[in-house]
Design an enzyme around this catalytic site. Structure first.
Site, PDB file in Angstrom:
ATOM      1  CB  CYS A   7     -61.298 -22.842   0.199  1.00  0.00           C
ATOM      2  SG  CYS A   7     -61.057 -22.883   2.224  1.00  0.00           S
ATOM      3  CB  CYS A  13     -60.961 -17.912   5.714  1.00  0.00           C
ATOM      4  SG  CYS A  13     -59.300 -17.640   6.021  1.00  0.00           S
ATOM      5  CB  CYS A  16     -57.728 -16.960  -0.244  1.00  0.00           C
ATOM      6  SG  CYS A  16     -56.803 -18.134   0.102  1.00  0.00           S
ATOM      7  CB  CYS A  88     -55.431 -23.535   5.415  1.00  0.00           C
ATOM      8  SG  CYS A  88     -54.453 -22.135   4.164  1.00  0.00           S
ATOM      9  CE1 TYR A 240     -38.156   2.760   5.222  1.00  0.00           C
ATOM     10  CE2 TYR A 240     -36.915   2.816   3.359  1.00  0.00           C
ATOM     11  CZ  TYR A 240     -37.785   3.491   4.059  1.00  0.00           C
ATOM     12  OH  TYR A 240     -38.060   4.695   3.872  1.00  0.00           O
ATOM     13  CD  GLU A 261     -35.932  -2.778  10.530  1.00  0.00           C
ATOM     14  OE1 GLU A 261     -36.117  -2.939   9.496  1.00  0.00           O
ATOM     15  OE2 GLU A 261     -36.878  -2.294  11.343  1.00  0.00           O
ATOM     16  CG  ASP A 309     -37.878  -5.022   1.041  1.00  0.00           C
ATOM     17  OD1 ASP A 309     -38.938  -4.541   0.741  1.00  0.00           O
ATOM     18  OD2 ASP A 309     -37.563  -5.925   1.435  1.00  0.00           O
ATOM     19  CB  CYS A 336     -44.991  -5.507  -0.014  1.00  0.00           C
ATOM     20  SG  CYS A 336     -44.795  -4.355   1.295  1.00  0.00           S
TER      21      CYS A 336
HETATM   22  N1  SAH Z   1     -35.798  -6.087   3.767  1.00  0.00           N
HETATM   23  C1  SAH Z   1     -36.430  -6.929   4.910  1.00  0.00           C
HETATM   24  C2  SAH Z   1     -37.403  -6.152   5.560  1.00  0.00           C
HETATM   25  C3  SAH Z   1     -38.683  -5.494   4.724  1.00  0.00           C
HETATM   26  S1  SAH Z   1     -40.156  -5.051   5.734  1.00  0.00           S
HETATM   27  C4  SAH Z   1     -36.838  -8.156   4.321  1.00  0.00           C
HETATM   28  O1  SAH Z   1     -36.787  -8.368   3.092  1.00  0.00           O
HETATM   29  O2  SAH Z   1     -37.001  -9.032   5.138  1.00  0.00           O
HETATM   30  C5  SAH Z   1     -39.742  -3.432   5.953  1.00  0.00           C
HETATM   31  C6  SAH Z   1     -39.000  -3.016   7.449  1.00  0.00           C
HETATM   32  O3  SAH Z   1     -38.755  -1.505   7.346  1.00  0.00           O
HETATM   33  C7  SAH Z   1     -39.327  -3.630   8.544  1.00  0.00           C
HETATM   34  O4  SAH Z   1     -38.579  -4.393   8.994  1.00  0.00           O
HETATM   35  C8  SAH Z   1     -39.772  -2.516   9.113  1.00  0.00           C
HETATM   36  O5  SAH Z   1     -39.442  -2.383  10.670  1.00  0.00           O
HETATM   37  C9  SAH Z   1     -38.732  -1.296   8.866  1.00  0.00           C
HETATM   38  N2  SAH Z   1     -39.183   0.202   8.794  1.00  0.00           N
HETATM   39  C10 SAH Z   1     -40.152   0.566   8.898  1.00  0.00           C
HETATM   40  N3  SAH Z   1     -40.305   2.103   8.890  1.00  0.00           N
HETATM   41  C11 SAH Z   1     -39.100   2.253   8.864  1.00  0.00           C
HETATM   42  C12 SAH Z   1     -38.080   3.569   8.967  1.00  0.00           C
HETATM   43  N4  SAH Z   1     -38.705   4.510   8.798  1.00  0.00           N
HETATM   44  N5  SAH Z   1     -36.893   3.324   8.766  1.00  0.00           N
HETATM   45  C13 SAH Z   1     -36.387   2.185   8.671  1.00  0.00           C
HETATM   46  N6  SAH Z   1     -36.833   1.162   8.463  1.00  0.00           N
HETATM   47  C14 SAH Z   1     -38.160   1.159   8.872  1.00  0.00           C
END
Ligand code: SAH
Length: 379
Positions: A7, A13, A16, A88, A240, A261, A309, A336
């Site tokens: 690229c 950029c 990547c 891209c 989450y 959430e 998550d 992640c």
């Molecule tokens: N499970 C979802 C989102 C994961 S991203 C998916 O797979 O799409 C992580 C998420 O946690 C985000 O939406 C963020 O707003 C939320 N978050 C961040 N801090 C938090 C907290 N203290 N309690 C609850 N949710 C939270």
């Protein structure tokens, strides 16, 4: 594919970080995960993509102005120069075409681009969101406060890219960040698109959080739900939960799901998604996941399975303590960031859990990022 990207703007950029063959990228990611999580158990081979290009279904680019032309690209962090990004290899091809067309139309119609230093001007950046399964496409323009006549050229944009389903405009005047503000105007279509993941439908608006690589997201979520070992009898917590993705997919095989959430807008989207799918066994609560878990534990409640998550920072200590107090049979931890996940796994394995499965999934080819699903079982 046996080469890197070649690229022309790879260095400037910054999108990547791994310009090597795809098998080399996957072995780099395996080494990272084994280094951080290997001491908790065997790491399964990373789930990669068959075709690791053009996977990004959400694409943002900034607009700048140079020599009579509006250009799209990324701002350099130093020096305030825009690096044009034209082809891209990671973007969905429709997004690339839309962004190029917007730059051309903005040039033709003499639309002023936004100037961060003065706060003047109009067109600042665009976010394009493509529904991979539905084919629906949302275009969100990030703009300054200045009043400009978008209607005329937006009609032309949709004429040239007829696959666009909706166009919205959000005021974006945060000095440092390209974020779509809450002040949103719908210029074309209904303001939202739908997409399908693992047989569930989701409504997406300009600002809702949704994984950007749907092909791999399906594999990730399918694995997470599989790892939970659901058989219609379990009570499930989706912590989450974002817009409710994992909880909704799990709800088809669970007795009930409680999703929690923090972000109020995501909660609103999650509730809409529950309605859209007619999932009567799912409830969505707004609040901090740690506080919610503590209250449940204090009330003497139980859960069979907890999906967690969290964002890159990982789970809070309060969350982990209440999780072990609640003592579900299984915990499926999607992350992640394997560094914070390793920290949290140390706590959980010292407090009643053992790791039974570790599955990395490559959600972001050509970047260093890696997603992992770790299954834990109560000892
Ligand atoms: N499970 C979802 C989102 C994961 S991203 C998916 O797979 O799409 C992580 C998420 O946690 C985000 O939406 C963020 O707003 C939320 N978050 C961040 N801090 C938090 C907290 N203290 N309690 C609850 N949710 C939270």
């Amino acid at each position: 594919m046996d080469k890197g990207l070649s690229c022309p703007v790879y260095k400037k950029c910054g999108g990547c970080q791994l310009d090597v063959t795809y098998p080399q990228q996957l072995s780099y990611k395996m080494r990272t995960v084994i280094g951080l999580l290997g001491r908790f158990g065997h790491v399964e081979p990373v789930v990669g993509m068959d075709e690791p290009l053009h996977y990004r279904c959400k694409v943002s680019q900034a607009f700048g102005y140079s020599r009579g032309r509006v250009l799209a690209g990324v701002w350099q962090s130093s020096g305030g120069k825009l690096t044009p990004v034209e082809n891209c290899a990671l973007e969905d091809a429709r997004a690339t075409e839309i962004i190029r067309t917007i730059a051309e139309l903005a040039t033709k119609h003499k639309i002023r681009t936004y100037d961060e230093r003065t706060g003047k001007g109009f067109l600042r950046f665009v976010t394009v969101r493509v529904g991979k399964q539905s084919g629906e496409v949302l275009v969100a323009l990030g703009v300054g406060k200045e009043r400009t006549q978008s209607a005329e050229w937006v009609e032309e944009l949709v004429g040239r890219c007829p696959y666009i389903t909706t166009v919205v405009q959000c005021v974006s005047t945060d000095r440092r960040n390209l974020v779509l503000g809450e002040q949103e105007t719908v210029l074309y279509g209904g303001g939202q698109i739908r997409d399908t993941l693992c047989g569930c439908e989701f409504l997406l608006s300009a600002r809702s959080f949704f994984q950007i690589n749907p092909t791999q997201t399906e594999k990730l979520y399918a694995h997470a739900v599989e790892a939970a070992g659901l058989d219609d009898s379990q009570t499930v917590i989706d912590a989450y939960c974002g817009v409710g993705t994992i909880g909704l997919i799990a709800s088809k095989r669970a007795k009930s799901v409680t999703a929690v959430e923090l972000n109020p807008e995501a909660v609103k989207n999650a509730k809409e998604n529950v309605r859209l799918n007619g999932a009567e066994n799912v409830r969505v609560l707004q609040g901090d996941a740690g506080v919610f878990m503590r209250k449940l534990a204090e009330a003497g409640e139980t859960a069979d399975v907890v999906f967690t998550d969290p964002p890159r920072a990982g789970c809070s200590r309060e969350f982990l303590e209440s999780l072990t107090a609640l003592s579900p049979k299984r915990v499926v931890y999607i992350s992640c960031n394997p560094e914070t996940q390793a920290r949290d796994l140390r706590y959980l394995t010292q407090n009643g859990y053992r790791v039974t499965h570790i599955q990395p999934v490559d959600m972001f080819p050509f970047t260093k990022h890696i997603e992992t699903v770790v299954t834990l079982t109560r000892k």
